[in-house]
Scaffold this active site. Structure first.
Site, PDB file in Angstrom:
ATOM      1  NE  ARG A   1      -4.148  -1.911   2.389  1.00 24.42           N
ATOM      2  CZ  ARG A   1      -4.761  -2.202   2.962  1.00 24.42           C
ATOM      3  NH1 ARG A   1      -4.728  -2.474   4.533  1.00 24.42           N
ATOM      4  NH2 ARG A   1      -6.039  -2.978   2.507  1.00 24.42           N
TER       5      ARG A   1
ATOM      6  CE  LYS B   1     -16.406 -18.119   9.885  1.00 28.87           C
ATOM      7  NZ  LYS B   1     -17.104 -16.900  11.499  1.00 28.87           N
TER       8      LYS B   1
ATOM      9  N   GLY C   1      -6.931  -9.500   0.613  1.00 27.09           N
ATOM     10  CA  GLY C   1      -5.673  -8.790   0.994  1.00 27.09           C
ATOM     11  C   GLY C   1      -5.225 -10.764   0.697  1.00 27.09           C
TER      12      GLY C   1
ATOM     13  N   GLY D   1     -12.567  -4.189   2.494  1.00 31.70           N
ATOM     14  CA  GLY D   1     -13.449  -4.349   1.994  1.00 31.70           C
ATOM     15  C   GLY D   1     -14.252  -2.959   0.709  1.00 31.70           C
TER      16      GLY D   1
END
Length: 386
Positions: A37, A194, A342, A365
């Protein structure tokens, strides 16, 4: 999307405030373990410096308590790495909200913005103080674009001029190309542990894509929904009905073979099983070679590929082959490809294919929420000031 771009503006002699995403992982000693980043933010900072601006850069790092920054919350390690990459001093400024001393051609890194009281609440009073520091506000932090905070949202409303930095602009251009008017077939690959964390994304993508490939623990829930045995695999039984709904909306190819073991460890003995022969004491930890080969063949026909999440426990060599096969198929495809998250970036780096992916997003996100079709607060703020 319409927004101003920093690359198009006259910056000489201007005070430019860049909201970057420098939220990098660190080890227990505070050393940076992945500077992706930081490196991604360098072009925007360098552009402003080369055009003669007085440059201020800030970012969040972790989740500090507002008004009570601890040493481990400091951007000091980031300042050191940024100085190395820029080849010039990058002083770190604390208590900067009320004023910053910086001249044209210089750069200052402003301490962790989440240490300021009111940052996370998107406080207007704080935003106005920060807006007074600059002539041009450039948001170059797509990774934080889904959060309405003072430096990502409210500040843009009060500055003289608001724009997108080159990284933000590139992210929005790539995502728009992939989703707004994609070359068909459009294939989405969504992996991870998940379903619950990505259910709304899966629902949204099911209505947009021509094929939805699921992997990792997410695939286990879909296999359970299809009546297949999954042994002791990670699964979310409560979401079986939602998985069935997604499968009714679009084509979701399920594995025909899987790699199993009785434990997820480096010492585990892995075996390939037909998907209907998973034993009660086994865990599905990767897709099998037949499945990986079929997916690789399907990806050759894609016009656009969106990828978020691995297809197995790729960190362990015994369970990495499925993700590697699909990743290399994406890299070899003539389709426009965009990858984010990530774990996805970690897989891309592990298999050495970074230069062969169309666009790699630094966001997690924000990338998912964009895929879901949500309007991101930081992007909305820039559009309103266009």
């Amino acid at each position: 999307m319409r927004f101003r771009r920093m690359a198009e503006l006259e910056l000489r002699g201007k005070r430019v405030f860049i909201r970057a995403d420098l939220n990098v992982p660190q080890d227990d000693s505070g050393a940076i373990t992945d500077d992706t980043r930081i490196r991604a933010s360098v072009p925007g900072i360098r552009l402003a410096l080369e055009r003669g601006a007085a440059v201020m850069v800030t970012s969040h790092l972790g989740r500090p308590e507002e008004g009570a920054l601890k040493p481990e919350d400091s951007l000091a390690p980031v300042a050191m790495r940024l100085a190395e990459l820029l080849g010039r001093p990058v002083p770190l400024v604390r208590d900067w909200v009320n004023g910053v001393n910086v001249a044209p051609g210089e750069v200052r890194l402003l301490e962790n913005c989440r240490g300021n009281v009111g940052e996370k609440a998107d406080d207007e009073g704080l935003a106005k103080k920060m807006a007074a520091l600059c002539d041009v506000y450039a948001n170059d932090a797509f990774g934080a674009a889904h959060r309405a905070e003072a430096t990502t949202h409210a500040m843009a409303r009060f500055v003289p001029l608001a724009c997108a930095g080159p990284l933000m602009a590139a992210e929005l251009d790539a995502l728009g190309r992939a989703l707004a008017n994609p070359r068909r077939p459009l294939v989405a690959i969504v992996g991870g542990s998940k379903v619950s964390t990505k259910l709304t994304v899966l629902d949204a993508l099911a209505k947009k894509v021509d094929q939805l490939i699921v992997g990792g623990g997410i695939a286990n829930t879909f296999m359970l929904a299809a009546g297949l045995p999954i042994g002791r695999s990670l699964v979310e039984p409560a979401l079986v009905e939602q998985a069935k709904r997604v499968m009714q909306s679009t084509k979701v190819p399920l594995p025909v073979d899987v790699v199993v073991a009785t434990e997820a460890s480096a010492r585990a003995r892995s075996m390939v099983r037909p998907v209907n022969q998973v034993a009660a004491d086994e865990m599905i930890l990767d897709i099998g070679p037949k499945t990986a080969g079929a997916l690789a063949t399907a990806l050759k026909m894609a016009g656009t590929i969106v990828w978020n999440g691995p297809l197995g426990v790729f960190e362990l060599e015994a369970f990495a082959k499925g993700t590697e096969t699909v990743a290399r198929a994406i890299a070899d495809s003539s389709a426009f490809s965009i990858a984010g998250g990530g774990d996805t970036i970690a897989a891309i780096n592990k298999f050495g294919i970074a230069g062969r992916i169309g666009y790699i997003s630094t966001a997690g996100g924000a990338f998912l929420e964009f895929l879901e079709g949500k309007r991101l607060p930081a992007v909305a703020a820039l559009e309103e000031r266009a």
